[in-house]
Write a protein that holds these residues in place. Structure first.
Motif, mmCIF file in Angstrom:
data_model
loop_
_atom_site.group_PDB
_atom_site.id
_atom_site.type_symbol
_atom_site.label_atom_id
_atom_site.label_comp_id
_atom_site.label_asym_id
_atom_site.label_seq_id
_atom_site.Cartn_x
_atom_site.Cartn_y
_atom_site.Cartn_z
ATOM 1 N N TYR A 1 0.835 -1.219 0.000
ATOM 2 C CA TYR A 1 0.000 0.000 0.000
ATOM 3 C C TYR A 1 0.863 1.260 0.000
ATOM 4 O O TYR A 1 0.672 2.146 -0.828
ATOM 5 C CB TYR A 1 -0.943 -0.007 1.196
ATOM 6 C CG TYR A 1 -1.851 1.203 1.260
ATOM 7 C CD1 TYR A 1 -2.737 1.490 0.217
ATOM 8 C CD2 TYR A 1 -1.834 2.058 2.363
ATOM 9 C CE1 TYR A 1 -3.566 2.603 0.265
ATOM 10 C CE2 TYR A 1 -2.669 3.164 2.419
ATOM 11 C CZ TYR A 1 -3.526 3.442 1.380
ATOM 12 O OH TYR A 1 -4.342 4.535 1.431
ATOM 13 N N THR A 2 1.829 1.347 0.921
ATOM 14 C CA THR A 2 2.705 2.527 0.988
ATOM 15 C C THR A 2 4.063 2.270 0.343
ATOM 16 O O THR A 2 4.942 3.125 0.397
ATOM 17 C CB THR A 2 2.928 2.963 2.451
ATOM 18 O OG1 THR A 2 3.694 1.964 3.136
ATOM 19 C CG2 THR A 2 1.614 3.179 3.164
ATOM 20 N N GLY A 3 4.232 1.086 -0.226
ATOM 21 C CA GLY A 3 5.507 0.763 -0.861
ATOM 22 C C GLY A 3 6.624 0.524 0.129
ATOM 23 O O GLY A 3 7.799 0.680 -0.204
ATOM 24 N N GLY A 4 6.263 0.152 1.347
ATOM 25 C CA GLY A 4 7.271 -0.093 2.375
ATOM 26 C C GLY A 4 7.778 1.166 3.051
ATOM 27 O O GLY A 4 8.737 1.116 3.829
ATOM 28 N N LEU A 5 7.137 2.297 2.785
ATOM 29 C CA LEU A 5 7.527 3.565 3.391
ATOM 30 C C LEU A 5 6.586 3.913 4.533
ATOM 31 O O LEU A 5 5.398 3.576 4.505
ATOM 32 C CB LEU A 5 7.494 4.693 2.350
ATOM 33 C CG LEU A 5 8.381 4.511 1.119
ATOM 34 C CD1 LEU A 5 8.140 5.656 0.135
ATOM 35 C CD2 LEU A 5 9.855 4.431 1.510
ATOM 36 N N TRP A 6 7.116 4.621 5.533
ATOM 37 C CA TRP A 6 6.275 5.145 6.616
ATOM 38 C C TRP A 6 5.593 6.410 6.123
ATOM 39 O O TRP A 6 6.239 7.340 5.665
ATOM 40 C CB TRP A 6 7.110 5.461 7.852
ATOM 41 C CG TRP A 6 7.591 4.249 8.595
ATOM 42 C CD1 TRP A 6 8.835 3.701 8.547
ATOM 43 C CD2 TRP A 6 6.821 3.442 9.493
ATOM 44 N NE1 TRP A 6 8.896 2.600 9.363
ATOM 45 C CE2 TRP A 6 7.681 2.417 9.963
ATOM 46 C CE3 TRP A 6 5.506 3.474 9.950
ATOM 47 C CZ2 TRP A 6 7.254 1.438 10.857
ATOM 48 C CZ3 TRP A 6 5.080 2.507 10.841
ATOM 49 C CH2 TRP A 6 5.943 1.503 11.284
ATOM 50 N N VAL A 7 4.259 6.421 6.203
ATOM 51 C CA VAL A 7 3.462 7.551 5.706
ATOM 52 C C VAL A 7 2.559 8.027 6.832
ATOM 53 O O VAL A 7 1.895 7.221 7.495
ATOM 54 C CB VAL A 7 2.612 7.164 4.485
ATOM 55 C CG1 VAL A 7 1.802 8.358 3.998
ATOM 56 C CG2 VAL A 7 3.496 6.610 3.372
ATOM 57 N N GLN A 8 2.543 9.344 7.062
ATOM 58 C CA GLN A 8 1.742 9.892 8.159
ATOM 59 C C GLN A 8 0.257 9.894 7.818
ATOM 60 O O GLN A 8 -0.139 10.249 6.703
ATOM 61 C CB GLN A 8 2.180 11.307 8.505
ATOM 62 C CG GLN A 8 1.433 11.909 9.692
ATOM 63 C CD GLN A 8 2.094 13.167 10.216
ATOM 64 O OE1 GLN A 8 3.288 13.229 10.441
ATOM 65 N NE2 GLN A 8 1.281 14.203 10.415
ATOM 66 N N ALA A 9 -0.543 9.507 8.799
ATOM 67 C CA ALA A 9 -2.001 9.527 8.658
ATOM 68 C C ALA A 9 -2.524 10.854 9.188
ATOM 69 O O ALA A 9 -2.572 11.084 10.401
ATOM 70 C CB ALA A 9 -2.615 8.356 9.422
ATOM 71 N N ASP A 10 -2.913 11.739 8.283
ATOM 72 C CA ASP A 10 -3.343 13.080 8.675
ATOM 73 C C ASP A 10 -4.572 13.060 9.579
ATOM 74 O O ASP A 10 -4.785 13.976 10.372
ATOM 75 C CB ASP A 10 -3.622 13.928 7.438
ATOM 76 C CG ASP A 10 -2.360 14.271 6.665
ATOM 77 O OD1 ASP A 10 -1.257 14.087 7.225
ATOM 78 O OD2 ASP A 10 -2.480 14.702 5.500
ATOM 79 N N GLU A 11 -5.386 12.026 9.467
ATOM 80 C CA GLU A 11 -6.594 11.949 10.286
ATOM 81 C C GLU A 11 -6.284 11.835 11.773
ATOM 82 O O GLU A 11 -7.138 12.119 12.617
ATOM 83 C CB GLU A 11 -7.446 10.752 9.851
ATOM 84 C CG GLU A 11 -8.038 10.902 8.462
ATOM 85 C CD GLU A 11 -8.554 9.592 7.919
ATOM 86 O OE1 GLU A 11 -9.762 9.518 7.613
ATOM 87 O OE2 GLU A 11 -7.749 8.644 7.789
ATOM 88 N N CYS A 12 -5.056 11.438 12.094
ATOM 89 C CA CYS A 12 -4.656 11.289 13.505
ATOM 90 C C CYS A 12 -3.837 12.465 14.010
ATOM 91 O O CYS A 12 -3.433 12.484 15.180
ATOM 92 C CB CYS A 12 -3.856 10.002 13.686
ATOM 93 S SG CYS A 12 -4.798 8.506 13.364
ATOM 94 N N ALA A 13 -3.556 13.438 13.140
ATOM 95 C CA ALA A 13 -2.695 14.560 13.518
ATOM 96 C C ALA A 13 -3.471 15.610 14.296
ATOM 97 O O ALA A 13 -3.463 16.800 13.965
ATOM 98 C CB ALA A 13 -2.059 15.170 12.279
ATOM 99 N N THR A 14 -4.155 15.187 15.344
ATOM 100 C CA THR A 14 -4.926 16.116 16.156
ATOM 101 C C THR A 14 -4.003 17.041 16.938
ATOM 102 O O THR A 14 -2.927 16.634 17.373
ATOM 103 C CB THR A 14 -5.840 15.348 17.141
ATOM 104 O OG1 THR A 14 -6.426 16.259 18.053
ATOM 105 C CG2 THR A 14 -5.056 14.313 17.929
ATOM 106 N N ASN A 15 -4.432 18.284 17.097
ATOM 107 C CA ASN A 15 -3.639 19.238 17.879
ATOM 108 C C ASN A 15 -4.148 19.358 19.305
ATOM 109 O O ASN A 15 -3.825 20.317 20.010
ATOM 110 C CB ASN A 15 -3.612 20.614 17.208
ATOM 111 C CG ASN A 15 -5.010 21.177 16.990
ATOM 112 O OD1 ASN A 15 -5.997 20.618 17.457
ATOM 113 N ND2 ASN A 15 -5.090 22.297 16.287
#
Length: 246
Positions: free
Chosen positions: A164-178
Motif C-alpha cells: 500500500y505505501t511501498g514499504g515507506l512510513w506515511v503519516q495519517a493526517d486523520e490522527c494529527a490532532t492538535n
C-alpha cells in the motif's frame, strides 16, 4: 506590575567568570517585588544601564488577580531554555492615571541574572493498540506520556504496508490532532496514495510519536512565538508485530 525582560545567549559570553555569576533558575523566571528584595538595585530615571530597546514587557505579570500587589511576585513563562535573562520591574497605576505616577524600574544586578534550565524531552506515549478494523479502516488508542518541556504540537501516527505505501512510513493526517488529550483516531486513508482508502486484507505496521515545539526568542517576533523542536520529541512507539492490524 510591569515586568520586562532582556535576553542574552550564553554562547555570546566569552568570559567564564561572567557566566558563573548568573543565578540558575527553572525554565520560568520568578520576579520578586524590588521593594522587598535586597538583591534588586534601584535604577535611575526609570531606566537601567541596558538599552531600553532590548527590554520586552511581559503581559502575564499585569494580571492583578493572579499576581496581586501584596504578593510582590510573578512568573514569566515562554522563555528559551539555557538562556540568560535580565529582569526589571516597576509598579504602574490604573489606566487613566498620569504615567508620571508610575514607579521607577528596579533591575536585577548583573551578577543576579536568571539562567533558565535545559529543556527536558517528553516521555514516550504507551498503550498503543488497535481498537477496531474495517475493510478500509483501522482505529487506534494510546496513553499520552509525560510532556516535560515539550510544547505539544500534534500527534504523528504513521503506517507502513509494502503493498500500500511501498514499504515507506506515511503519516495519517486523520490522527494529527492538535489536542493532546485526544488520544484516539481512525485511519481511513493516507495522502498521495493511488488508492483513496486503506487497502483491505492488508497488514499494517503502525507507529506513534508526539511532535513537540519550543519557544522562540522574545525578539522573534517581539514577545516570542513557537517553533519546531525535534530534540524534545519522545521516542516513537510501534505496535508489536503480533498485534498489527489487518
Amino acid at each position: 506590575w510591569d515586568v520586562q525582560v532582556r535576553e542574552t545567549d550564553p554562547a555570546s559570553i566569552q568570559n567564564s567568570s561572567n557566566a558563573s555569576n548568573v543565578t540558575n533558575m527553572t525554565n520560568v523566571t520568578n520576579v520578586t517585588n524590588a521593594s522587598n528584595s535586597s538583591n534588586m538595585s534601584n535604577s535611575t530615571n526609570g531606566t537601567s544601564n541596558l538599552e531600553d530597546t532590548l527590554w520586552i514587557s511581559r503581559p502575564e505579570c499585569r494580571d492583578v488577580a493572579q499576581w496581586p500587589r501584596a504578593g510582590g511576585r510573578c512568573v514569566v513563562p515562554r522563555l528559551l531554555p539555557e538562556f540568560i535573562y535580565d529582569v526589571r520591574v516597576r509598579e504602574t497605576c490604573y489606566e487613566g492615571y498620569p504615567v508620571d505616577l508610575d514607579g521607577p524600574f528596579n533591575a536585577l544586578p548583573a551578577d543576579r541574572q536568571a539562567l533558565t534550565l535545559p529543556a527536558q524531552a517528553g516521555l514516550s506515549p504507551s498503550g498503543l493498540e488497535v481498537t477496531g478494523t474495517g475493510p478500509y479502516s483501522l482505529s487506534l488508542k494510546w496513553v499520552p506520556g509525560v510532556a516535560n518541556d515539550c510544547l505539544f504540537a500534534h500527534w504523528a501516527v504513521e503506517i507502513n504496508a509494502l503493498n500500500y505505501t511501498g514499504g515507506l512510513w506515511v503519516q495519517a493526517d486523520e490522527c494529527a490532532t492538535n489536542t493532546r488529550n485526544n488520544s484516539a483516531c481512525t485511519i481511513t486513508a493516507v495522502p498521495n496514495m493511488a488508492i483513496p482508502h486503506l487497502k483491505s486484507n492488508t497488514e499494517y505496521a503502525v507507529r506513534l510519536s508526539e511532535v513537540c515545539e519550543t519557544y522562540t526568542s522574545i525578539y522573534d517576533p517581539p514577545g516570542g512565538s513557537r517553533e519546531r523542536a525535534v530534540w524534545l520529541d519522545a521516542p516513537a512507539i510501534e505496535i508489536p508485530l503480533a498485534s498489527r492490524p489487518r
